[in-house]
Design an enzyme around this catalytic site. Sequence first.
Site, PDB file in Angstrom:
ATOM      1  N   ASN A 215     -35.190 -88.315 -81.976  1.00 33.94           N
ATOM      2  CA  ASN A 215     -34.799 -86.787 -82.193  1.00 33.94           C
ATOM      3  C   ASN A 215     -34.868 -86.545 -83.754  1.00 33.94           C
ATOM      4  O   ASN A 215     -35.049 -87.536 -84.392  1.00 33.94           O
ATOM      5  CB  ASN A 215     -33.776 -86.583 -81.415  1.00 33.94           C
ATOM      6  CG  ASN A 215     -32.479 -87.098 -82.188  1.00 33.94           C
ATOM      7  OD1 ASN A 215     -31.934 -86.768 -83.289  1.00 33.94           O
ATOM      8  ND2 ASN A 215     -31.776 -88.110 -81.377  1.00 33.94           N
ATOM      9  N   PRO A 310     -25.423 -96.508 -73.586  1.00 36.31           N
ATOM     10  CA  PRO A 310     -23.978 -96.410 -73.589  1.00 36.31           C
ATOM     11  C   PRO A 310     -23.592 -95.041 -74.169  1.00 36.31           C
ATOM     12  O   PRO A 310     -23.976 -94.801 -75.231  1.00 36.31           O
ATOM     13  CB  PRO A 310     -23.671 -97.799 -74.215  1.00 36.31           C
ATOM     14  CG  PRO A 310     -24.885 -98.115 -75.047  1.00 36.31           C
ATOM     15  CD  PRO A 310     -25.888 -97.686 -74.181  1.00 36.31           C
ATOM     16  N   ASP A 311     -22.519 -94.456 -73.784  1.00 37.69           N
ATOM     17  CA  ASP A 311     -21.823 -93.416 -74.464  1.00 37.69           C
ATOM     18  C   ASP A 311     -20.821 -94.183 -75.714  1.00 37.69           C
ATOM     19  O   ASP A 311     -19.664 -94.633 -75.079  1.00 37.69           O
ATOM     20  CB  ASP A 311     -20.948 -92.413 -73.640  1.00 37.69           C
ATOM     21  CG  ASP A 311     -20.530 -91.074 -74.246  1.00 37.69           C
ATOM     22  OD1 ASP A 311     -20.185 -91.573 -75.354  1.00 37.69           O
ATOM     23  OD2 ASP A 311     -20.795 -90.409 -73.658  1.00 37.69           O
ATOM     24  N   ILE A 312     -21.238 -94.189 -76.684  1.00 42.73           N
ATOM     25  CA  ILE A 312     -20.393 -94.853 -77.916  1.00 42.73           C
ATOM     26  C   ILE A 312     -19.167 -94.062 -77.953  1.00 42.73           C
ATOM     27  O   ILE A 312     -18.323 -94.901 -78.052  1.00 42.73           O
ATOM     28  CB  ILE A 312     -21.488 -94.778 -79.211  1.00 42.73           C
ATOM     29  CG1 ILE A 312     -22.647 -95.556 -78.744  1.00 42.73           C
ATOM     30  CG2 ILE A 312     -20.642 -95.636 -80.258  1.00 42.73           C
ATOM     31  CD1 ILE A 312     -23.784 -95.177 -79.996  1.00 42.73           C
ATOM     32  N   PHE A 329     -19.152 -84.659 -81.996  1.00 47.52           N
ATOM     33  CA  PHE A 329     -20.115 -83.392 -82.229  1.00 47.52           C
ATOM     34  C   PHE A 329     -20.805 -83.168 -81.146  1.00 47.52           C
ATOM     35  O   PHE A 329     -20.966 -83.946 -80.351  1.00 47.52           O
ATOM     36  CB  PHE A 329     -20.899 -83.804 -83.525  1.00 47.52           C
ATOM     37  CG  PHE A 329     -20.502 -83.553 -84.770  1.00 47.52           C
ATOM     38  CD1 PHE A 329     -19.418 -84.158 -85.433  1.00 47.52           C
ATOM     39  CD2 PHE A 329     -21.148 -82.411 -85.547  1.00 47.52           C
ATOM     40  CE1 PHE A 329     -18.739 -83.776 -86.688  1.00 47.52           C
ATOM     41  CE2 PHE A 329     -20.441 -82.182 -86.772  1.00 47.52           C
ATOM     42  CZ  PHE A 329     -19.305 -82.697 -87.191  1.00 47.52           C
ATOM     43  N   LYS A 343     -16.522 -80.680 -72.282  1.00 49.94           N
ATOM     44  CA  LYS A 343     -17.133 -81.934 -73.091  1.00 49.94           C
ATOM     45  C   LYS A 343     -16.151 -82.772 -73.931  1.00 49.94           C
ATOM     46  O   LYS A 343     -16.001 -84.003 -73.914  1.00 49.94           O
ATOM     47  CB  LYS A 343     -18.307 -81.557 -74.043  1.00 49.94           C
ATOM     48  CG  LYS A 343     -18.933 -82.695 -74.428  1.00 49.94           C
ATOM     49  CD  LYS A 343     -20.131 -82.416 -75.213  1.00 49.94           C
ATOM     50  CE  LYS A 343     -21.439 -82.377 -74.425  1.00 49.94           C
ATOM     51  NZ  LYS A 343     -22.624 -82.124 -75.027  1.00 49.94           N
ATOM     52  N   LYS A 347     -15.261 -86.498 -72.727  1.00 46.53           N
ATOM     53  CA  LYS A 347     -15.479 -87.587 -73.848  1.00 46.53           C
ATOM     54  C   LYS A 347     -14.051 -88.490 -74.484  1.00 46.53           C
ATOM     55  O   LYS A 347     -14.290 -89.235 -74.932  1.00 46.53           O
ATOM     56  CB  LYS A 347     -15.988 -87.063 -75.138  1.00 46.53           C
ATOM     57  CG  LYS A 347     -17.607 -86.435 -74.814  1.00 46.53           C
ATOM     58  CD  LYS A 347     -18.810 -87.453 -75.003  1.00 46.53           C
ATOM     59  CE  LYS A 347     -20.094 -86.816 -74.992  1.00 46.53           C
ATOM     60  NZ  LYS A 347     -20.964 -87.887 -75.183  1.00 46.53           N
TER      61      LYS A 347
HETATM   62  N1  CTP Z   1     -22.319 -89.618 -78.345  1.00 46.12           N
HETATM   63  C1  CTP Z   1     -22.395 -91.131 -78.364  1.00 46.12           C
HETATM   64  N2  CTP Z   1     -23.266 -92.091 -77.592  1.00 46.12           N
HETATM   65  C2  CTP Z   1     -24.189 -91.307 -76.750  1.00 46.12           C
HETATM   66  C3  CTP Z   1     -24.302 -90.057 -76.763  1.00 46.12           C
HETATM   67  C4  CTP Z   1     -23.578 -89.165 -77.343  1.00 46.12           C
HETATM   68  O1  CTP Z   1     -21.433 -91.504 -79.221  1.00 46.12           O
HETATM   69  N3  CTP Z   1     -24.947 -92.126 -76.042  1.00 46.12           N
HETATM   70  C5  CTP Z   1     -21.718 -88.802 -79.108  1.00 46.12           C
HETATM   71  C6  CTP Z   1     -22.602 -87.893 -80.108  1.00 46.12           C
HETATM   72  O2  CTP Z   1     -22.386 -88.590 -81.383  1.00 46.12           O
HETATM   73  C7  CTP Z   1     -21.428 -86.414 -80.355  1.00 46.12           C
HETATM   74  C8  CTP Z   1     -20.925 -86.486 -78.753  1.00 46.12           C
HETATM   75  O3  CTP Z   1     -21.039 -87.686 -78.463  1.00 46.12           O
HETATM   76  O4  CTP Z   1     -20.352 -86.772 -81.002  1.00 46.12           O
HETATM   77  C9  CTP Z   1     -21.745 -85.528 -77.928  1.00 46.12           C
HETATM   78  O5  CTP Z   1     -23.070 -85.622 -78.096  1.00 46.12           O
HETATM   79  P1  CTP Z   1     -23.742 -84.977 -76.834  1.00 46.12           P
HETATM   80  O6  CTP Z   1     -25.236 -85.505 -76.971  1.00 46.12           O
HETATM   81  O7  CTP Z   1     -23.742 -83.614 -76.933  1.00 46.12           O
HETATM   82  O8  CTP Z   1     -23.316 -85.613 -75.676  1.00 46.12           O
HETATM   83  P2  CTP Z   1     -23.860 -86.101 -74.244  1.00 46.12           P
HETATM   84  O9  CTP Z   1     -22.592 -86.830 -73.426  1.00 46.12           O
HETATM   85  O10 CTP Z   1     -25.022 -86.481 -74.440  1.00 46.12           O
HETATM   86  O11 CTP Z   1     -23.851 -84.451 -73.269  1.00 46.12           O
HETATM   87  P3  CTP Z   1     -25.135 -83.545 -73.032  1.00 46.12           P
HETATM   88  O12 CTP Z   1     -25.344 -84.322 -71.747  1.00 46.12           O
HETATM   89  O13 CTP Z   1     -24.729 -82.353 -72.934  1.00 46.12           O
HETATM   90  O14 CTP Z   1     -26.043 -83.973 -73.848  1.00 46.12           O
END
Ligand code: CTP
Length: 405
Positions: A215, A310-312, A329, A343, A347
């Site tokens: 992106n 993975p969601d970090i 963020f 959210k 999170k």
């Molecule tokens: N983030 C992360 N790891 C991921 C995706 C997101 O750590 N795999 C963190 C981003 O750095 C940010 C926050 O999660 O601080 C929110 O990111 P966002 O893309 O808005 O969240 P998503 O869970 O991907 O939600 P959406 O489905 O709305 O995109």
Amino acid sequence: MTVIAQNLVHRRILLIISGGIAAYKSLDLIRRLRERGADVRCILTSGGAQFITPLSVGALSENKVYTNLFSLTDEQEMGHIRLARDCDLVLVTPASANIMARAAQGLADDLASTVLLATDKPVMMCPAMNPAMWANAATQENIATLKRRGIRFVEPAVGDMACGEHGTGRLPDVPEIVAAVSDFFAVNGPLRGRRAIVTSGPTHESIDPVRFIGNISSGRQGHAIAAALAGAGADVTLISGPVQEPPPAGIHVVRITTAQQMLEATLKSLPADIAIFTAAVADYRPAEAAAHKIKKSGDDGISLALVQNPDILRTVATGNHRPALVVGFAAETDAGIEDAKKKLARKGCDWLVLNDVAGGKVFGQADNTVTVLKNSGKDISADSWPHMSKQDVARRLVSEIAEAL
Ligand code: CTP
């Protein structure tokens, strides 16, 4: 070590400009300090006033310039004792041999020397003079005395002097003085002793050796936050995806490419007191990256199988070594506060910074409009900040973090 020069917001610097040809450099110094957010108030000694005028000092500092100990109006507005104490740092630039000698002796025969005697704030001196005057035992003994009393020095440089001689005694370049001031505040900053992790930039997920899913995140906001945290004295690890943005100096930078690498680097950087997740992590990656460049075949399209990354943020916020403050963020094109609150809860973060990226706003831009959500444990507040530069967002966020911790 030079940390960064971005941590001077709301710092009150009392600049004493004494006599010497280098006094003209203090005009640039005032500008540079103010550019970084410092509030600069100046005392111009009678020697300094032989080289630059109170008018130029006043115009650049946008503050009243103090020159005279025995001015009734000045004393009524701000007494010399308050002037000496109403600051975070007294900076003497250039510091002449004369003012250092008077400070070493404890003389109080003009406003500058009186302030130096009366202040209870840290003092930093940047000497500048002819090499023979610098080398003279009297000057060196005075400096040793002042150092013993805790006065900090930015050592003069070696070079050609305005008087035609060559040697030690040149005023260091203005950026070096700004960096020394900056380092002083960093070392004494509100987040000293705290460890912080910041993720920044995009991740790139390989499709084949020459293509990826990614992106347009520039890393500007994350890098600015890392710099501001370091400026407040924190020990910062910046985990950055591929960006053009230069890494701030004095920060430990871990460069990664993929979300999985970002996760590993983040977990490895724990424990920390603060974790800020500004990275625009790719939510999905190709199930398998092709070992060779994918060739076009036939007229049909192709489909790419994707798996979730993975969601970090969530992993860290719900993990064993959860930092005391976790900030996420959310870059949204159409989400309201209510979605953002969900959210934040989903999170598991303490704060969520919501920015509206609709219409290509924010990504790659110099400024940002954010709403900061904070979970107090009982409820979630939302504070919309005015439109400001990403640097200012970083500074304000860091100053609120320092308050919260
Ligand atoms: N983030 C992360 N790891 C991921 C995706 C997101 O750590 N795999 C963190 C981003 O750095 C940010 C926050 O999660 O601080 C929110 O990111 P966002 O893309 O808005 O969240 P998503 O869970 O991907 O939600 P959406 O489905 O709305 O995109």
